[in-house]
Design an enzyme around this catalytic site. Structure first.
Site, PDB file in Angstrom:
ATOM      1  N   HIS A 164       0.812  -1.218   0.000  1.00 55.55           N
ATOM      2  CA  HIS A 164       0.000   0.000   0.000  1.00 55.55           C
ATOM      3  C   HIS A 164       0.847   1.272   0.000  1.00 55.55           C
ATOM      4  CE1 HIS A 164       0.290  -0.172   4.559  1.00 55.55           C
ATOM      5  NE2 HIS A 164       0.419   1.123   4.367  1.00 55.55           N
ATOM      6  N   ASP A 194       0.024  -7.570   1.511  1.00 54.40           N
ATOM      7  CA  ASP A 194       0.455  -6.180   1.633  1.00 54.40           C
ATOM      8  C   ASP A 194       1.983  -6.060   1.673  1.00 54.40           C
ATOM      9  OD1 ASP A 194       0.085  -3.459   1.702  1.00 54.40           O
ATOM     10  OD2 ASP A 194      -0.120  -3.357   3.879  1.00 54.40           O
ATOM     11  N   GLY A 265       3.468   6.525   8.359  1.00 59.21           N
ATOM     12  CA  GLY A 265       4.808   6.579   7.792  1.00 59.21           C
ATOM     13  C   GLY A 265       5.685   5.415   8.198  1.00 59.21           C
ATOM     14  N   ASN A 266       5.291   4.682   9.244  1.00 54.93           N
ATOM     15  CA  ASN A 266       6.034   3.490   9.646  1.00 54.93           C
ATOM     16  C   ASN A 266       5.734   2.287   8.747  1.00 54.93           C
ATOM     17  OD1 ASN A 266       6.119   4.639  12.866  1.00 54.93           O
ATOM     18  ND2 ASN A 266       7.876   3.443  12.130  1.00 54.93           N
ATOM     19  N   SER A 267       4.730   2.407   7.892  1.00 57.65           N
ATOM     20  CA  SER A 267       4.347   1.289   7.024  1.00 57.65           C
ATOM     21  C   SER A 267       5.536   0.776   6.226  1.00 57.65           C
ATOM     22  CB  SER A 267       3.259   1.740   6.043  1.00 57.65           C
ATOM     23  OG  SER A 267       2.006   1.758   6.649  1.00 57.65           O
ATOM     24  N   GLY A 323      -9.968 -24.889  -4.110  1.00 59.00           N
ATOM     25  CA  GLY A 323     -11.254 -24.681  -4.763  1.00 59.00           C
ATOM     26  C   GLY A 323     -12.452 -25.007  -3.912  1.00 59.00           C
ATOM     27  N   VAL A 324     -12.428 -24.563  -2.657  1.00 60.02           N
ATOM     28  CA  VAL A 324     -13.566 -24.801  -1.770  1.00 60.02           C
ATOM     29  C   VAL A 324     -13.904 -23.517  -1.013  1.00 60.02           C
ATOM     30  CG1 VAL A 324     -13.206 -27.269  -1.400  1.00 60.02           C
ATOM     31  CG2 VAL A 324     -12.003 -25.628   0.052  1.00 60.02           C
ATOM     32  N   GLN A 325     -15.179 -23.348  -0.722  1.00 57.74           N
ATOM     33  CA  GLN A 325     -15.607 -22.355   0.250  1.00 57.74           C
ATOM     34  C   GLN A 325     -15.724 -23.075   1.580  1.00 57.74           C
ATOM     35  OE1 GLN A 325     -19.276 -20.638  -1.097  1.00 57.74           O
ATOM     36  NE2 GLN A 325     -18.378 -19.762  -2.941  1.00 57.74           N
TER      37      GLN A 325
END
Length: 527
Positions: A164, A194, A265-267, A323-325
């Site tokens: 991000h 992320d 800002g630490n991201s 391939g499963v919910q």
């Protein structure tokens, strides 16, 4: 001295946090120096009495101090100076430029972060670090400037930061600890975790750090280094507060929680253990106010190593796909299907043509282990499968219709985008409720008799708000596909399966329920 002691008992001790709010009231301003003065007076009196009679007590009793205790009392507590001197040169500040017209999604994310909405998602300030005029509308063609942190992982200029921070950036510029400025390119990003990998060209001797091979323990010291509020080179310290945190950020959430202060800002910056290895990448904070409240979240080093290695080799991340919910197995679900423990992931719906469907996994099956390692819940299954390479073979332990079995299958590759599954909606205005199942608090009708509901299952046409089904979240318009593992097509089928579950001594019955968003399993108590 007794007056001082009584004053302290009445007013308590001095709290360093009070100084932050020293301008809140005049009375507090006056009280604070008196507290300090009294503490100083008590300390001075004590020192004077002890000095008056070396080696003896003012009450005639000679105190005993063990040599080890005396040495400990005089020893200076170790600081973090040596550690910081070792790792700080590898930490960088990251500055990006984003054209507003080319990044509407980033604008929406930033606007959400700056808003006053107080939803749980908004409280996790993920995209913290972007600057803009507060409360002012963005102008067309405006260039957004963003700042974050990062750290070198090799001498030839590879560095880690957050996705991000650099997502949709037109240019990336980094500043090293000695103030040197370089241009960097984005090698690859992975939005699901992320993480991002960037590269600075033209130099081969950058200081760098390594990821830890050990999982940190709760209570271990942690030192965070980064670029909060654009200040650069800032060091904070704390402990590991918790692990395995799921903050609703993505399917693979497994964050380390720390209380070392991190801010906007630490991201992308690192969190170090006491040996100087990176235990996590700072990525989010929980903050109703926008600043640090002592709850920060780090991507674990174990996750970052796997993702960064793929980004370096291929510029992208590929993951295994079953391939499963799935959903977690609750105590009610476990009881309804005969499992002794509430663990594993129950399959809501195997996707057509998926590795799971081709291997014979069915709705209602519970996956309890992968390659011999027990699965705790549905999120644990998703994380485990995601770490495996597409095409690799896995052994699954599955609870199927009251029995345990093992099957081996080859994983597919997780699709970049999966089409949403559309489901019909009930038109209750054209259908009168049929005789229902009062023990569950439901009125039902065959799906084929309800416009838009399809041909499978029975439609919920009415829900008793005080009934057990309503308490489990079943709503009007939901379609019940099966009861107790058996497909149902009529109210009679439902009654029959309820009777069977009751005669088997079950305290609850498992329903497979479909609505406009998804298919799921719900365990409903039998009244």
């Amino acid at each position: 001295m007794l007056r001082a002691r009584r004053h302290l008992q009445q007013h308590g001790h001095f709290d360093m946090n009070d100084r932050v709010n020293s301008d809140t009231s005049t009375s507090r301003k006056i009280l604070r120096p008196r507290r300090l003065a009294l503490l100083g007076t008590v300390a001075a009196l004590g020192a004077a009495v002890l000095a008056a009679s070396p080696g003896s007590s003012p009450f005639g009793v000679t105190p005993f101090v063990a040599p080890a205790q005396a040495a400990e009392a005089t020893a200076t507590p170790p600081g973090f100076g040596d550690l910081v001197a070792k790792v700080k040169p590898a930490v960088i500040s990251v500055r990006v430029r984003i054209d507003q017209d080319n990044d509407k999604s980033a604008m929406l994310q930033q606007n959400r972060m700056d808003s006053d909405e107080d939803s749980p998602f908004d409280q996790f300030s993920r995209q913290f670090g972007f600057r803009g005029p507060n409360g002012m509308p963005r102008q067309r063609h405006q260039v957004i400037t963003g700042e974050g942190s990062g750290f070198f992982i090799s001498a030839d200029g590879y560095a880690v930061t957050n996705n991000h921070v650099v997502d949709h950036a037109q240019s990336v510029q980094i500043t090293t600890d000695d103030g040197a400025i370089y241009t960097a390119k984005v090698v690859g990003t992975d939005p699901k975790t992320d993480l991002a990998l960037i590269k600075v060209e033209g130099k081969k001797d950058f200081p760098f750090v390594k990821f830890s091979d050990q999982k940190p323990r709760i209570g271990d010291w942690v030192v965070a280094v980064g670029n909060p509020f654009g200040l650069g080179g800032t060091v904070t310290a704390g402990i590991v507060s918790a692990s395995g945190r799921d903050i609703g950020n993505g399917p693979y959430d497994d964050f380390i929680q720390i209380d070392a202060p991190i801010n906007k800002g630490n991201s992308g910056g690192p969190a170090f253990d006491m040996t100087g290895n990176v235990i996590g990448v700072n990525t989010a904070i929980f903050s109703p106010s926008g600043g640090s409240v002592g709850i920060g979240f780090d991507i674990p080093a174990s996750t970052a190593k796997l993702v960064i290695a793929q980004l370096k080799d291929k510029g992208a991340v590929t993951r295994g796909w079953l391939g499963v919910q799935v959903q977690p197995v609750t105590a009610d679900i476990a009881d309804s299907i005969g499992l002794k423990e509430a663990r594993g992931a129950i399959v809501d719906n195997p996707q057509g043509g998926s590795p799971a469907a081709n291997a014979g996994i069915e709705a209602g099956d519970v996956i309890t282990a992968v390659n011999g390692t027990a699965i705790k819940d549905s999120r644990d299954l998703a994380r485990t499968i995601a770490t495996l390479a597409p095409g690799s073979y896995v052994k699954l332990d599955v609870w199927h219709e009251g029995e345990s079995k093992t099957m081996t299958l080859a994983l597919g590759e997780l699709p970049k985008e999966r089409p949403a599954q559309g489901n019909g909606k009930t038109d209750d205005g054209k259908v009168q409720p049929d005789a229902g199942t009062p023990r569950l608090g439901l009125s039902l009708a065959p799906a084929g008799d309800v416009q838009g509901a399809g041909q499978n299952g029975v439609v919920v046409t009415e829900v008793d708000p005080q009934g057990p089904a309503a308490q489990r979240g079943i709503q009007t318009g939901d379609v019940i596909l099966n009861v107790g593992g058996k497909a149902v097509a009529s109210v009679g089928d439902v009654r029959s399966e309820l009777a069977q579950a009751r005669s088997s001594g079950r305290r609850s019955v498992l329903l497979q329920v479909k609505n406009a968003e998804a298919t799921r399993f719900v365990a409903v108590p039998l009244a």
